[in-house]
Design an enzyme around this catalytic site. Structure first.
Site, PDB file in Angstrom:
ATOM      1  N   GLN A 129      32.193  17.614  21.347  1.00  0.00           N
ATOM      2  CA  GLN A 129      32.000  16.255  20.917  1.00  0.00           C
ATOM      3  C   GLN A 129      33.521  15.986  21.190  1.00  0.00           C
ATOM      4  O   GLN A 129      34.674  16.591  20.194  1.00  0.00           O
ATOM      5  CB  GLN A 129      31.241  16.144  20.097  1.00  0.00           C
ATOM      6  CG  GLN A 129      31.525  15.039  19.420  1.00  0.00           C
ATOM      7  CD  GLN A 129      31.178  14.358  17.454  1.00  0.00           C
ATOM      8  OE1 GLN A 129      32.126  15.186  17.145  1.00  0.00           O
ATOM      9  NE2 GLN A 129      30.220  14.225  17.021  1.00  0.00           N
ATOM     10  N   GLY A 130      33.887  14.872  22.167  1.00  0.00           N
ATOM     11  CA  GLY A 130      34.927  14.513  21.925  1.00  0.00           C
ATOM     12  C   GLY A 130      35.456  13.425  21.396  1.00  0.00           C
ATOM     13  O   GLY A 130      35.257  12.492  21.792  1.00  0.00           O
ATOM     14  N   SER A 132      37.131  12.608  17.275  1.00  0.00           N
ATOM     15  CA  SER A 132      38.278  12.925  16.518  1.00  0.00           C
ATOM     16  C   SER A 132      39.026  13.210  17.442  1.00  0.00           C
ATOM     17  O   SER A 132      39.736  13.819  18.135  1.00  0.00           O
ATOM     18  CB  SER A 132      37.875  13.794  15.380  1.00  0.00           C
ATOM     19  OG  SER A 132      37.556  13.884  13.983  1.00  0.00           O
ATOM     20  N   SER A 164      35.121  21.120  18.273  1.00  0.00           N
ATOM     21  CA  SER A 164      34.113  22.633  17.743  1.00  0.00           C
ATOM     22  C   SER A 164      34.086  23.502  19.393  1.00  0.00           C
ATOM     23  O   SER A 164      33.320  21.555  20.444  1.00  0.00           O
ATOM     24  CB  SER A 164      33.320  22.283  16.942  1.00  0.00           C
ATOM     25  OG  SER A 164      33.568  22.045  16.033  1.00  0.00           O
ATOM     26  N   GLU A 247      23.344  13.544  14.293  1.00  0.00           N
ATOM     27  CA  GLU A 247      24.030  14.712  13.286  1.00  0.00           C
ATOM     28  C   GLU A 247      24.696  15.293  12.089  1.00  0.00           C
ATOM     29  O   GLU A 247      24.164  16.462  11.563  1.00  0.00           O
ATOM     30  CB  GLU A 247      25.654  14.473  14.145  1.00  0.00           C
ATOM     31  CG  GLU A 247      26.515  15.748  14.000  1.00  0.00           C
ATOM     32  CD  GLU A 247      28.095  15.594  15.160  1.00  0.00           C
ATOM     33  OE1 GLU A 247      28.668  16.197  14.344  1.00  0.00           O
ATOM     34  OE2 GLU A 247      28.469  14.148  14.653  1.00  0.00           O
ATOM     35  N   SER A 366      34.168  12.861   6.531  1.00  0.00           N
ATOM     36  CA  SER A 366      34.968  12.494   5.460  1.00  0.00           C
ATOM     37  C   SER A 366      33.507  12.255   4.215  1.00  0.00           C
ATOM     38  O   SER A 366      32.906  11.166   4.596  1.00  0.00           O
ATOM     39  CB  SER A 366      36.023  12.559   4.957  1.00  0.00           C
ATOM     40  OG  SER A 366      36.211  10.561   5.375  1.00  0.00           O
ATOM     41  N   GLU A 368      34.324  10.670   1.727  1.00  0.00           N
ATOM     42  CA  GLU A 368      34.991   9.177   1.493  1.00  0.00           C
ATOM     43  C   GLU A 368      34.451   8.644   2.654  1.00  0.00           C
ATOM     44  O   GLU A 368      34.222   7.415   2.137  1.00  0.00           O
ATOM     45  CB  GLU A 368      36.780   9.336   1.550  1.00  0.00           C
ATOM     46  CG  GLU A 368      37.389   9.885   0.027  1.00  0.00           C
ATOM     47  CD  GLU A 368      37.217  11.865   0.419  1.00  0.00           C
ATOM     48  OE1 GLU A 368      37.550  12.126  -0.286  1.00  0.00           O
ATOM     49  OE2 GLU A 368      36.962  12.195   1.849  1.00  0.00           O
TER      50      GLU A 368
END
Length: 382
Positions: A129-130, A132, A164, A247, A366, A368
């Site tokens: 997965q491209g 972040s 990953s 996901e 995250s 948050e």
């Protein structure tokens, strides 16, 4: 009030027993995932993934026309739970199975479906997965990787990070900026690109999670065509929101927590009765939190099965399950200290769980950011 029927039916019960039998027969007792320093673990996962595909168990909830067998989403949930509980012997296939494949079904062209879905259903291809970037992790819409027009195609340049499986993946589900709009979420487009292209460079990031998990990926004038665009140009953000909701519920983290917690009394044996009451109380509390996370996951699965995705529900589940991951890991580590010499497998599994738990509150957005999503959904509710 939403009512969720927790009885999956006899087919799902039989499936759960079948999967556990396959794990017992084909996965070594000391297996702790495919991505260790031992190449034999990856080989085990590749064989097991092929076995599931041969028996139509890998993508069983997919439509038959795409390589599945039209099973219910609840049966696919059973697969998710049993695989994660047993340290994911499918390897990296969950990404293609849980959300890349379904997203291509919903938004891809006929040619993209013919190209990509059969290899996923056969367990022959790994996706990464491209998303972040160094300055756009949880704030994904701030990404800087750009795709600029070049005749009828595009040229992509930029950097991704924390990717990953990039060292082993054959394809990348890539998000890039194709134009500027009034809002950062506008002007983003999804591309399906082959990782074998020489314009792509992968640099592993060493971490306590072991090899293959974290990587930097660089795109240096990567040339793609219009056929590589998934969905509509400049409207990728809508698809990404759907992808992230799938996901975030796609890994049944609560299942491994519960399995390890339930294994603790047997692993400790006579030492269990000598544990401090406070520690046993926290152990019981973690089991209750496992049930809470499971119920929240089932609520999301139910709405997805009806063709809708509620970001607030997905965020609620994600907050609960990642906190469970970390809190249960701390309790299990304390319990493992009381285990005798004959409980080596239990201690190793707990240590592996603890390592993964450290990253759980930042993976897939995250905690948050999940709270922000949840707050927005509550404020937008009637």
């Amino acid at each position: 009030m939403t009512v969720v029927d927790l009885d999956f039916g006899t087919d799902a019960t039989a499936l759960r027993e079948q999967l556990r039998g396959l794990v017992r027969d084909h996965v070594p007792d000391d297996f702790l995932g495919a991505f260790t320093d031992d190449p034999a673990d990856l080989a085990t996962a590749q064989r097991f993934c092929g076995l599931l595909a041969e028996r139509d168990l890998l993508c069983l909830a997919w439509p038959a026309e795409f390589g599945g067998r039209d099973a219910s989403v609840w049966e696919q949930t059973v697969v998710r739970e049993e695989m994660w509980a047993h340290h994911e012997p499918r390897g990296a296939q969950y990404m293609g199975v849980n959300w890349v494949g379904p997203t291509i079904m919903r938004h891809g062209t006929d040619e993209q479906r013919r190209t990509h879905l059969p290899p996923i259903a056969r367990g022959e291809v790994i996706w990464c997965q491209g998303f972040s970037e160094p300055d756009a992790g949880s704030d994904l819409a701030s990404l800087r990787t750009t795709a600029r027009r070049d005749g009828t195609g595009w040229r992509i340049s930029g950097q991704k990070i924390w990717t990953s499986y990039a060292t082993m993946a054959q394809w990348c589900f890539l998000l890039a900026r194709t134009s500027r709009g009034d809002k950062r979420q506008q002007g983003l487009t999804i591309f399906l690109v082959p990782m074998s292209d020489p314009a792509i460079e992968v640099r592993p990031i060493h971490s306590l999670l072991g090899p293959h998990h974290l990587n930097e990926v660089f795109f240096d004038d990567l040339v793609v065509t219009a056929a590589d665009v998934l969905g509509t140009v400049d409207e990728g953000w809508r698809v990404v929101q759907e992808v992230l909701a799938f996901e975030r519920v796609g890994i049944a983290r609560y299942a491994r927590c519960e399995r390890l917690l339930q294994a603790a009394p047997d692993a400790l044996g006579a030492a269990w009765e000598d544990l401090p009451a406070e520690l046993r109380g926290r152990w019981a509390r973690m089991l209750a939190h496992c049930r809470r996370a499971r119920l929240l996951a089932y609520r999301v699965v139910r709405t997805q099965s009806q063709g809708t995705v509620h970001p607030g529900d997905a965020a609620t589940y994600r907050i609960a399950v990642t906190r469970l991951d970390q809190d249960s890991a701390e309790v299990l580590m304390e319990l493992a200290e009381h285990a005798g010499t004959g409980a080596g497998r239990f201690r190793a599994a707990v240590a592996d769980h603890w390592r993964y738990a450290q990253a759980s509150t930042v993976a897939s957005g995250s905690v948050e950011m999940q709270r922000v999503l949840l707050a927005r959904s509550l404020l937008a509710a009637p």
